[in-house]
Design a protein around this motif. Structure first.
Motif, PDB file in Angstrom:
ATOM      1  N   PRO A 178      10.105  -9.280  12.577  1.00  0.00           N
ATOM      2  CA  PRO A 178       9.023  -9.612  13.505  1.00  0.00           C
ATOM      3  C   PRO A 178       9.436  -9.289  14.940  1.00  0.00           C
ATOM      4  O   PRO A 178      10.584  -9.540  15.328  1.00  0.00           O
ATOM      5  N   LYS A 179       8.493  -8.746  15.709  1.00  0.00           N
ATOM      6  CA  LYS A 179       8.810  -8.305  17.069  1.00  0.00           C
ATOM      7  C   LYS A 179       7.780  -8.845  18.055  1.00  0.00           C
ATOM      8  O   LYS A 179       6.682  -9.238  17.691  1.00  0.00           O
ATOM      9  N   LYS A 180       8.181  -8.818  19.346  1.00  0.00           N
ATOM     10  CA  LYS A 180       7.301  -9.324  20.400  1.00  0.00           C
ATOM     11  C   LYS A 180       6.420  -8.237  20.998  1.00  0.00           C
ATOM     12  O   LYS A 180       5.630  -8.502  21.888  1.00  0.00           O
ATOM     13  N   GLU A 181       6.556  -6.995  20.502  1.00  0.00           N
ATOM     14  CA  GLU A 181       5.666  -5.931  20.937  1.00  0.00           C
ATOM     15  C   GLU A 181       4.320  -6.075  20.226  1.00  0.00           C
ATOM     16  O   GLU A 181       4.273  -6.328  19.017  1.00  0.00           O
ATOM     17  N   PRO A 182       3.212  -5.916  20.959  1.00  0.00           N
ATOM     18  CA  PRO A 182       1.898  -6.101  20.330  1.00  0.00           C
ATOM     19  C   PRO A 182       1.592  -5.016  19.295  1.00  0.00           C
ATOM     20  O   PRO A 182       2.003  -3.868  19.432  1.00  0.00           O
ATOM     21  N   LEU A 183       0.860  -5.413  18.274  1.00  0.00           N
ATOM     22  CA  LEU A 183       0.334  -4.452  17.319  1.00  0.00           C
ATOM     23  C   LEU A 183      -0.814  -3.698  17.967  1.00  0.00           C
ATOM     24  O   LEU A 183      -1.584  -4.262  18.741  1.00  0.00           O
ATOM     25  N   ASN A 184      -0.934  -2.422  17.634  1.00  0.00           N
ATOM     26  CA  ASN A 184      -1.933  -1.553  18.253  1.00  0.00           C
ATOM     27  C   ASN A 184      -3.069  -1.239  17.294  1.00  0.00           C
ATOM     28  O   ASN A 184      -2.896  -1.258  16.068  1.00  0.00           O
ATOM     29  N   ASP A 185      -4.229  -0.936  17.850  1.00  0.00           N
ATOM     30  CA  ASP A 185      -5.355  -0.464  17.059  1.00  0.00           C
ATOM     31  C   ASP A 185      -4.918   0.751  16.247  1.00  0.00           C
ATOM     32  O   ASP A 185      -4.331   1.696  16.788  1.00  0.00           O
ATOM     33  N   GLY A 186      -5.174   0.709  14.941  1.00  0.00           N
ATOM     34  CA  GLY A 186      -4.781   1.819  14.067  1.00  0.00           C
ATOM     35  C   GLY A 186      -3.508   1.581  13.299  1.00  0.00           C
ATOM     36  O   GLY A 186      -3.188   2.346  12.375  1.00  0.00           O
ATOM     37  N   ASP A 187      -2.735   0.544  13.653  1.00  0.00           N
ATOM     38  CA  ASP A 187      -1.509   0.211  12.917  1.00  0.00           C
ATOM     39  C   ASP A 187      -1.857  -0.395  11.556  1.00  0.00           C
ATOM     40  O   ASP A 187      -2.938  -0.958  11.348  1.00  0.00           O
ATOM     41  N   ILE A 188      -0.894  -0.311  10.641  1.00  0.00           N
ATOM     42  CA  ILE A 188      -0.925  -1.140   9.437  1.00  0.00           C
ATOM     43  C   ILE A 188       0.354  -1.968   9.430  1.00  0.00           C
ATOM     44  O   ILE A 188       1.398  -1.504   9.889  1.00  0.00           O
ATOM     45  N   VAL A 189       0.259  -3.214   8.943  1.00  0.00           N
ATOM     46  CA  VAL A 189       1.417  -4.098   8.948  1.00  0.00           C
ATOM     47  C   VAL A 189       1.459  -4.876   7.635  1.00  0.00           C
ATOM     48  O   VAL A 189       0.447  -5.392   7.175  1.00  0.00           O
ATOM     49  N   THR A 190       2.640  -4.917   7.031  1.00  0.00           N
ATOM     50  CA  THR A 190       2.855  -5.713   5.825  1.00  0.00           C
ATOM     51  C   THR A 190       3.584  -6.996   6.201  1.00  0.00           C
ATOM     52  O   THR A 190       4.652  -6.941   6.828  1.00  0.00           O
ATOM     53  N   ILE A 191       3.009  -8.128   5.832  1.00  0.00           N
ATOM     54  CA  ILE A 191       3.643  -9.426   6.027  1.00  0.00           C
ATOM     55  C   ILE A 191       4.094  -9.936   4.658  1.00  0.00           C
ATOM     56  O   ILE A 191       3.279 -10.119   3.759  1.00  0.00           O
ATOM     57  N   ASP A 192       5.392 -10.152   4.521  1.00  0.00           N
ATOM     58  CA  ASP A 192       6.002 -10.552   3.260  1.00  0.00           C
ATOM     59  C   ASP A 192       6.691 -11.891   3.471  1.00  0.00           C
ATOM     60  O   ASP A 192       7.407 -12.079   4.465  1.00  0.00           O
ATOM     61  N   MET A 193       6.468 -12.827   2.547  1.00  0.00           N
ATOM     62  CA  MET A 193       7.148 -14.120   2.679  1.00  0.00           C
ATOM     63  C   MET A 193       7.436 -14.722   1.314  1.00  0.00           C
ATOM     64  O   MET A 193       6.756 -14.425   0.328  1.00  0.00           O
ATOM     65  N   VAL A 194       8.455 -15.566   1.290  1.00  0.00           N
ATOM     66  CA  VAL A 194       8.833 -16.328   0.099  1.00  0.00           C
ATOM     67  C   VAL A 194       8.802 -17.804   0.473  1.00  0.00           C
ATOM     68  O   VAL A 194       9.425 -18.215   1.444  1.00  0.00           O
ATOM     69  N   VAL A 195       8.061 -18.588  -0.311  1.00  0.00           N
ATOM     70  CA  VAL A 195       7.838 -19.998  -0.003  1.00  0.00           C
ATOM     71  C   VAL A 195       8.555 -20.871  -1.027  1.00  0.00           C
ATOM     72  O   VAL A 195       8.449 -20.632  -2.239  1.00  0.00           O
TER      73      VAL A 195
END
Length: 248
Positions: A80-97
């Motif tokens: 995870p980063k503090k740079e903003p996501l841009n229009d047109g990006d794709i992002v995968t969020i993966d987590m284990v609970v």
């Protein structure tokens, strides 16, 4: 050794899965140009704590975050980063609970604003390939039947299937047997039995399937810089077919 889970253990994992799915539903509302994956990670920490659960990734072999956030050409394990996501990006969020000693694992790829037709097709086909694999996860089949269904479909749609990262058994530990690749011949691998619980998590690339890892030792990218997406569910095998424990 593959551990067979009891009905009660699967129910406990289902509790973790419901919390995880609910968290993804909230993330889906947050995704927009300008938000940071750091903000999403902080939200996940708070959401899990509120529900009495913990993020299993945090501290795993020194991994410092509650989630993996993989943007564009990052296949998996992105920080995870503090740079903003841009229009047109794709992002995968993966987590284990983890809750009450049991785990669930799920990743979803999200469109940020307006994405390209290629990116849109990549997300659609990656998700569809996951469900093609789940359809084959029935008692009597083999893990290779799951893997082959994913590869055949993904490649028929013009995408490559990542080889270096695969699915896995899960229970009280994050990574258990069996290993679950997303490519290879049908009819191979361990026989699927009632009570098995494992993840199926295909990662598809627009370009070639090869990957490389950044100097941080975690972030895996496509070798050719092409886009990558991932969808993952934790499933339990029953006599009536697979149950998706992390369904939204």
């Amino acid at each position: 050794m593959i551990t067979i889970k009891t009905k009660e253990q699967i129910e406990a994992m289902g509790k973790a899965g419901r919390i995880l799915a609910d968290c993804h539903k909230e993330i889906a509302k947050m995704i927009r140009p300008g938000i940071t994956s750091w903000e999403i990670d902080q939200f996940v920490e708070g959401f899990l704590a509120k529900h009495g659960a913990t993020p299993e990734q945090k501290g795993y072999h020194g991994y410092p975050y509650a989630t993996c956030a993989s943007v564009n050409d990052v296949i998996c394990h992105g920080f995870p980063k503090k740079e903003p996501l841009n229009d047109g990006d794709i992002v995968t969020i993966d987590m284990v609970v983890r809750i009450d000693g049991w785990l669930a694992d799920s990743a979803w790829s999200y469109a940020v604003g307006n994405i390209s037709p290629v990116a849109e097709k990549l997300l659609k086909v990656t998700k569809e390939s996951l469900y093609k694999g789940i359809e084959k996860a029935v008692v009597g089949n083999r893990i290779g039947d799951v893997a082959n269904a994913i590869q055949v479909y993904a490649e028929s749609q013009g995408f490559s299937v990542v080889r270096d990262f695969i699915g896995h058994g899960i229970g009280s530990e994050m990574h258990e047997e069996p290993q679950v690749p997303h490519y290879g011949p049908a009819g191979k691998g361990p026989r699927i039995k009632e009570g098995m619980v494992f993840t199926i998590e295909p990662m598809l690339n627009v370009g070639k399937y090869h990957s490389k890892v950044d100097q941080d030792g975690w972030t895996a990218r496509t070798y050719d810089g092409s886009l990558s997406a991932q969808y993952e569910h934790t499933i339990a095998i029953t006599s009536n077919g697979p149950i998706i424990l992390t369904e939204q």
